[in-house]
Design a protein around this motif. Structure first.
Motif, PDB file in Angstrom:
ATOM      1  N   LEU A 116       0.835  -0.712   0.002  1.00 39.64           N
ATOM      2  CA  LEU A 116      -0.046  -0.274   0.299  1.00 39.64           C
ATOM      3  C   LEU A 116       0.427   0.912   0.030  1.00 39.64           C
ATOM      4  CD1 LEU A 116      -3.623   0.928   0.461  1.00 39.64           C
ATOM      5  CD2 LEU A 116      -1.947   1.689   2.324  1.00 39.64           C
ATOM      6  N   ALA A 118       1.560   4.736   0.905  1.00 41.97           N
ATOM      7  CA  ALA A 118       0.731   5.735   1.266  1.00 41.97           C
ATOM      8  C   ALA A 118       1.554   7.072   1.322  1.00 41.97           C
ATOM      9  CB  ALA A 118       0.882   5.457   2.657  1.00 41.97           C
ATOM     10  N   CYS A 129      -3.639   2.525   8.247  1.00 40.14           N
ATOM     11  CA  CYS A 129      -2.549   1.541   7.822  1.00 40.14           C
ATOM     12  C   CYS A 129      -2.029   0.768   9.053  1.00 40.14           C
ATOM     13  CB  CYS A 129      -1.386   2.162   6.812  1.00 40.14           C
ATOM     14  SG  CYS A 129      -2.080   2.107   5.073  1.00 40.14           S
TER      15      CYS A 129
END
Length: 131
Positions: A116, A118, A129
């Motif tokens: 992911l 971020a 997260c």
């Protein structure tokens, strides 16, 4: 992909562009609907997908996933490049359901790793997260 407690998660198409444009604008990421339609259609034929979370109206959330081959890994890597839940729909598990659907899509594409992205300038995504 699935329906849980009135929340449907499915692949986005160009026809979803107006609702997705409204969602993105509400989150401060305005993109014209006609541009989104072209991008969603292109994504469907590339190495990736966009999944929408829908309840009874316009999209509540979206996750965009791309996958690619890395030389050092035996299977493709999937990256979540956009995870967005509308400001009014947050804290209801929609982001978690979108990530589960993205994980399933990555597995179906043969990916062994899910990342992911971020950016540090998005504190709410970083907090999600960590949670």
């Amino acid at each position: 992909m699935g329906n849980r407690y009135g929340l449907e998660i499915r692949t986005a198409t160009g026809a979803d562009a107006p609702g997705l444009a409204a969602l993105m604008e509400a989150a401060g990421r305005a993109v014209p609907a006609h541009d989104l339609a072209d991008r969603l259609d292109a994504l469907r034929y590339a190495s990736g997908t966009a999944l929408l979370a829908l309840e009874w109206g316009p999209p509540s959330g979206v996750v965009v996933l791309h996958w690619y081959r890395a030389l050092e890994l035996p299977s493709p890597v999937a990256q979540v490049t956009l995870l967005l839940v509308g400001p009014e729909e947050r804290r209801r598990g929609i982001g978690r359901q979108l990530l589960k659907a993205a994980s399933q899509a990555a597995r179906m594409a043969g990916c062994g790793t899910l990342q992911l992205l971020a950016p540090p300038d998005q504190p709410e995504l970083l907090a999600f997260c960590e949670a």
